[in-house]
Design a protein around this motif. Structure first.
Motif, PDB file in Angstrom:
ATOM      1  N   ASP A 110      47.298   2.131  21.220  1.00 54.29           N
ATOM      2  CA  ASP A 110      48.113   3.443  21.611  1.00 54.29           C
ATOM      3  C   ASP A 110      49.336   3.323  20.659  1.00 54.29           C
ATOM      4  O   ASP A 110      49.737   4.503  20.408  1.00 54.29           O
ATOM      5  CB  ASP A 110      48.593   3.078  23.050  1.00 54.29           C
ATOM      6  CG  ASP A 110      47.567   3.220  24.014  1.00 54.29           C
ATOM      7  OD1 ASP A 110      46.357   3.768  23.806  1.00 54.29           O
ATOM      8  OD2 ASP A 110      47.764   2.534  25.103  1.00 54.29           O
ATOM      9  N   ARG A 111      49.741   2.111  20.143  1.00 47.65           N
ATOM     10  CA  ARG A 111      50.819   2.226  19.392  1.00 47.65           C
ATOM     11  C   ARG A 111      50.462   2.880  18.015  1.00 47.65           C
ATOM     12  O   ARG A 111      51.117   3.288  17.285  1.00 47.65           O
ATOM     13  CB  ARG A 111      51.398   0.774  19.164  1.00 47.65           C
ATOM     14  CG  ARG A 111      52.023   0.138  20.435  1.00 47.65           C
ATOM     15  CD  ARG A 111      52.247  -1.316  20.222  1.00 47.65           C
ATOM     16  NE  ARG A 111      53.812  -1.266  20.153  1.00 47.65           N
ATOM     17  CZ  ARG A 111      54.613  -2.398  19.924  1.00 47.65           C
ATOM     18  NH1 ARG A 111      54.037  -3.651  20.001  1.00 47.65           N
ATOM     19  NH2 ARG A 111      55.757  -2.492  19.818  1.00 47.65           N
ATOM     20  N   ALA A 112      49.326   2.303  17.632  1.00 42.37           N
ATOM     21  CA  ALA A 112      48.944   2.719  16.222  1.00 42.37           C
ATOM     22  C   ALA A 112      48.629   4.298  16.150  1.00 42.37           C
ATOM     23  O   ALA A 112      48.950   4.991  15.106  1.00 42.37           O
ATOM     24  CB  ALA A 112      47.648   2.062  15.742  1.00 42.37           C
ATOM     25  N   ASN A 113      48.340   4.772  17.313  1.00 42.13           N
ATOM     26  CA  ASN A 113      48.406   6.353  17.361  1.00 42.13           C
ATOM     27  C   ASN A 113      49.481   7.288  17.283  1.00 42.13           C
ATOM     28  O   ASN A 113      49.422   8.364  17.050  1.00 42.13           O
ATOM     29  CB  ASN A 113      47.416   6.665  18.851  1.00 42.13           C
ATOM     30  CG  ASN A 113      46.072   6.268  18.537  1.00 42.13           C
ATOM     31  OD1 ASN A 113      45.418   6.035  17.615  1.00 42.13           O
ATOM     32  ND2 ASN A 113      45.277   5.835  19.911  1.00 42.13           N
ATOM     33  N   ASN A 114      50.678   6.477  17.350  1.00 40.96           N
ATOM     34  CA  ASN A 114      51.921   7.175  17.212  1.00 40.96           C
ATOM     35  C   ASN A 114      52.183   7.529  15.778  1.00 40.96           C
ATOM     36  O   ASN A 114      52.934   6.706  14.864  1.00 40.96           O
ATOM     37  CB  ASN A 114      53.004   6.462  17.617  1.00 40.96           C
ATOM     38  CG  ASN A 114      54.246   7.147  17.490  1.00 40.96           C
ATOM     39  OD1 ASN A 114      54.484   8.229  17.298  1.00 40.96           O
ATOM     40  ND2 ASN A 114      55.380   6.157  17.567  1.00 40.96           N
ATOM     41  N   THR A 115      51.466   8.562  14.973  1.00 45.07           N
ATOM     42  CA  THR A 115      51.427   8.722  13.565  1.00 45.07           C
ATOM     43  C   THR A 115      52.798   9.181  13.225  1.00 45.07           C
ATOM     44  O   THR A 115      53.139   9.490  11.944  1.00 45.07           O
ATOM     45  CB  THR A 115      50.376   9.757  13.362  1.00 45.07           C
ATOM     46  OG1 THR A 115      50.561  11.060  13.954  1.00 45.07           O
ATOM     47  CG2 THR A 115      49.086   9.218  13.640  1.00 45.07           C
ATOM     48  N   LEU A 186      49.061  -8.115  13.012  1.00 50.17           N
ATOM     49  CA  LEU A 186      50.341  -8.382  13.854  1.00 50.17           C
ATOM     50  C   LEU A 186      50.434  -7.194  14.869  1.00 50.17           C
ATOM     51  O   LEU A 186      50.787  -7.394  15.979  1.00 50.17           O
ATOM     52  CB  LEU A 186      51.329  -8.553  12.911  1.00 50.17           C
ATOM     53  CG  LEU A 186      51.722  -9.747  12.267  1.00 50.17           C
ATOM     54  CD1 LEU A 186      52.978  -9.842  11.415  1.00 50.17           C
ATOM     55  CD2 LEU A 186      51.353 -11.023  13.002  1.00 50.17           C
ATOM     56  N   ILE A 187      50.249  -5.835  14.406  1.00 47.48           N
ATOM     57  CA  ILE A 187      50.114  -4.948  15.116  1.00 47.48           C
ATOM     58  C   ILE A 187      49.028  -4.909  16.491  1.00 47.48           C
ATOM     59  O   ILE A 187      49.494  -4.711  17.487  1.00 47.48           O
ATOM     60  CB  ILE A 187      50.037  -3.581  14.647  1.00 47.48           C
ATOM     61  CG1 ILE A 187      51.447  -3.322  13.527  1.00 47.48           C
ATOM     62  CG2 ILE A 187      49.700  -2.358  15.331  1.00 47.48           C
ATOM     63  CD1 ILE A 187      50.986  -2.197  12.437  1.00 47.48           C
ATOM     64  N   ALA A 188      48.088  -5.315  16.010  1.00 44.46           N
ATOM     65  CA  ALA A 188      46.971  -5.580  16.906  1.00 44.46           C
ATOM     66  C   ALA A 188      47.260  -6.524  18.032  1.00 44.46           C
ATOM     67  O   ALA A 188      46.951  -6.556  18.952  1.00 44.46           O
ATOM     68  CB  ALA A 188      45.677  -5.889  16.296  1.00 44.46           C
ATOM     69  N   GLU A 189      48.061  -7.620  17.676  1.00 46.91           N
ATOM     70  CA  GLU A 189      48.561  -8.499  18.537  1.00 46.91           C
ATOM     71  C   GLU A 189      49.616  -8.117  19.310  1.00 46.91           C
ATOM     72  O   GLU A 189      50.303  -8.835  20.303  1.00 46.91           O
ATOM     73  CB  GLU A 189      48.649 -10.014  17.894  1.00 46.91           C
ATOM     74  CG  GLU A 189      47.470 -10.634  17.270  1.00 46.91           C
ATOM     75  CD  GLU A 189      46.481 -11.123  18.199  1.00 46.91           C
ATOM     76  OE1 GLU A 189      46.964 -11.069  19.391  1.00 46.91           O
ATOM     77  OE2 GLU A 189      45.397 -10.958  18.164  1.00 46.91           O
ATOM     78  N   ASP A 190      50.182  -7.053  19.177  1.00 47.48           N
ATOM     79  CA  ASP A 190      51.223  -6.369  19.781  1.00 47.48           C
ATOM     80  C   ASP A 190      52.602  -7.075  19.569  1.00 47.48           C
ATOM     81  O   ASP A 190      53.382  -7.334  20.624  1.00 47.48           O
ATOM     82  CB  ASP A 190      50.857  -6.155  21.281  1.00 47.48           C
ATOM     83  CG  ASP A 190      51.661  -4.983  22.027  1.00 47.48           C
ATOM     84  OD1 ASP A 190      52.081  -4.127  21.217  1.00 47.48           O
ATOM     85  OD2 ASP A 190      51.963  -5.021  23.218  1.00 47.48           O
ATOM     86  N   VAL A 191      53.043  -7.630  18.462  1.00 50.09           N
ATOM     87  CA  VAL A 191      54.232  -8.288  18.387  1.00 50.09           C
ATOM     88  C   VAL A 191      55.470  -7.226  18.494  1.00 50.09           C
ATOM     89  O   VAL A 191      55.170  -6.146  18.440  1.00 50.09           O
ATOM     90  CB  VAL A 191      54.351  -8.785  17.053  1.00 50.09           C
ATOM     91  CG1 VAL A 191      53.364  -9.907  16.646  1.00 50.09           C
ATOM     92  CG2 VAL A 191      54.484  -7.503  15.736  1.00 50.09           C
ATOM     93  N   GLY A 192      56.682  -7.913  19.020  1.00 47.90           N
ATOM     94  CA  GLY A 192      57.720  -6.918  19.278  1.00 47.90           C
ATOM     95  C   GLY A 192      58.742  -6.713  18.187  1.00 47.90           C
ATOM     96  O   GLY A 192      59.336  -6.027  18.035  1.00 47.90           O
ATOM     97  N   LEU A 193      58.760  -7.783  17.105  1.00 47.59           N
ATOM     98  CA  LEU A 193      59.333  -7.656  15.974  1.00 47.59           C
ATOM     99  C   LEU A 193      58.975  -8.208  14.861  1.00 47.59           C
ATOM    100  O   LEU A 193      58.130  -9.373  15.172  1.00 47.59           O
ATOM    101  CB  LEU A 193      60.753  -8.335  16.261  1.00 47.59           C
ATOM    102  CG  LEU A 193      61.975  -8.617  15.055  1.00 47.59           C
ATOM    103  CD1 LEU A 193      62.561  -7.347  14.734  1.00 47.59           C
ATOM    104  CD2 LEU A 193      63.080  -9.596  15.351  1.00 47.59           C
TER     105      LEU A 193
END
Length: 505
Positions: A110-115, A186-193
């Motif tokens: 979902d986060r990656a779809n925020n283009t 890292l994005i796939a692991e949903d890191v916050g920073l």
């Protein structure tokens, strides 16, 4: 944003150990950081009026050395076991409750779809793991610095962190392509920073992906060109150093400033900033040269820059005139001139030398050789001088000034680092140490967390071993710098770094 998102929701997890490469160092567990979402608009900056920055200073006197050494031994044993079965060329190494095969298809996220790459409000999820991602070159170009940065982060963790934080380490392989591959994991692991990467090219490459995923990045680059909303550069910015040293020189009544800078991006930027600040102070650079060590004769450049031949001729003419007279006053004058190579000072009273390393140790002695006397002409420098070995051993640099963080806390950090890891840290590793302090502070349960970038860009700033720093809305940073003077016994602070920020960012 609702009240739920106004505070950090930090959830406890079991200890999680993570490894980053085959080194027998302790690349340890770590942490939960919630930087889950960020606001599109920042909160209004408050009037500071000397407000103290949030203290994230290291507890250097109370570090539990035994605990660190014990964990290093445990980690070395774990590495020995895992080295038989683990592919250490994998870019992300995870243990325990984290997947050993992290997702690489971030398009399903979902986060990656925020283009659009916008930071939006969202309620923090109490049931979701949160982590700090680390992007460093642990192999390939820059691997020595990358590994030292990782050790510095580990040291910072043991100074201030708790056991409920998780660190995910990814190898950029020292290239933009490697950084892109690693940040996807890292994005796939949903890191916050994300802390890192080290280089501006890698930072620029990952910025669209991190912004699309709404993950703030604190890069170790000092290149403002790669900074943007949500992508912060944490390095020492050249602009601030040049402004600080020149303003101090003007305050001390130096009015005829010249610049002798390398013909590279750093030198050209330094020269541009110098022109701007001298103009603001109703002054101007009386002389400026950009030199290229590879293509130009530095001897001839310095000779011309200092007007050595003109001053030598002036001395010759004066001696000739005095020789025509036979009185005692003339004879005394000739005696005084006998030990001189030139007559009169060059057309400047201070010289900006922003270069460091071997270049500085080449240029400064040449200036002295061509009669730019350091006792009369002030040499001015940048924080690159901090990285010059033997700075206080070079006679031509005695009395020179440069802008840099105050060294006291950094020297304590470096001593602790060397005692624990067995080698001297590179100068810039303190950036990694402070960045981890900042990350841990952002995760603190005692800190008001609004779920957005406004917390990271807190106008009161943060403090670490390199002094106070605050991250600005445009992705750049502002630091409090001191003025240091080079002497035979080392460098000393002659003008303190500020302890607070007095204006809104």
């Amino acid at each position: 944003m609702g009240q739920i998102a106004q505070r950090s929701l930090i959830r406890a997890f079991n200890n999680t150990f993570i490894t980053a490469c085959r080194r027998l160092m302790s690349f340890l567990v770590i942490i939960i950081l919630l930087v889950s979402g960020c606001q599109p608009e920042h909160r209004q900056s408050q009037s500071l009026s000397g407000q103290l920055p949030i203290r994230v200073s290291p507890r250097l006197e109370t570090t539990d050395l035994a605990k660190i050494q014990q964990n290093r031994e445990k980690k070395a044993q774990q590495d020995s076991i895992n080295s038989r079965n683990t592919d250490y060329k994998e870019q992300l190494y995870l243990f325990n409750n984290i997947s050993k095969n992290p997702r690489t298809d971030i398009q399903s996220s979902d986060r990656a779809n925020n283009t659009k790459g916008q930071f939006v409000d969202k309620v923090l999820d109490n049931n979701k793991d949160s982590k700090i991602g680390i992007l460093l070159p642990l192999s390939g170009n820059g691997k020595e610095d990358g590994r030292a940065f990782l050790d510095a982060m580990q040291l910072a963790f043991f100074e201030v962190a708790n056991e409920n934080l998780e660190l995910l380490i990814a190898d950029t392989r020292g290239s933009p392509a490697g950084a892109v591959e690693s940040v996807q994991k890292l994005i796939a692991e949903d890191v916050g920073l994300i802390l890192g990467p080290l280089f501006s090219g890698s930072t620029d490459a990952i910025a669209p992906l991190a912004r699309a995923a709404q993950i703030p990045v604190i890069s170790f680059s000092n290149n403002k060109k790669v900074a943007r909303t949500g992508v912060f550069v944490f390095g020492f910015l050249p602009e601030q150093q040049i402004i600080r040293i020149l303003k101090y020189a003007f305050k001390k009544e130096y009015r005829k400033v010249a610049a002798f800078a390398p013909a590279n991006a750093f030198g050209e930027l330094s020269l541009s900033v110098a022109r701007g600040i001298t103009g603001e102070m109703d002054q101007k650079l009386v002389r400026e040269i950009l030199y290229d060590l590879n293509t130009q004769d530095l001897n001839q450049l310095v000779r011309e820059f200092s007007e050595y031949d003109n001053r030598k001729q002036r001395l010759k003419r004066q001696k000739t005139q005095l020789n025509k007279q036979s009185d005692d006053i003339s004879n005394d004058a000739l005696t005084r001139l006998s030990g001189l190579d030139t007559l009169g000072d060059p057309p400047f009273d201070a010289v900006l030398l922003p270069s460091g390393g071997g270049e500085l140790l080449t240029v400064a002695p040449l200036l002295a050789f061509y009669d730019v006397d350091p006792s009369r002409i002030r040499l001015l420098g940048s924080s690159l001088w901090d990285r010059v070995n033997g700075l206080s051993l070079e006679p031509s640099l005695m009395g020179a000034w440069y802008a840099a963080p105050e060294p006291e806390l950094r020297l304590l950090y470096e001593a602790k680092f060397e005692k624990i890891f067995g080698y001297s840290p590179p100068r810039l590793s303190s950036l990694a140490y402070d960045a981890m302090l900042l990350g841990v502070e952002l995760a603190s349960e005692d800190r008001e967390w609004d779920g957005g970038l406004a917390t990271i860009t807190d106008p009161s700033g943060f403090q670490g071993v390199d002094g106070i720093v605050r991250l600005l809305n445009d992705g750049s940073n502002e630091r409090g710098l001191a003025i240091l003077e080079v002497g035979r016994g080392g460098v000393k602070v002659i003008d303190d770094a500020p302890s607070t920020f007095f204006n809104d960012n």
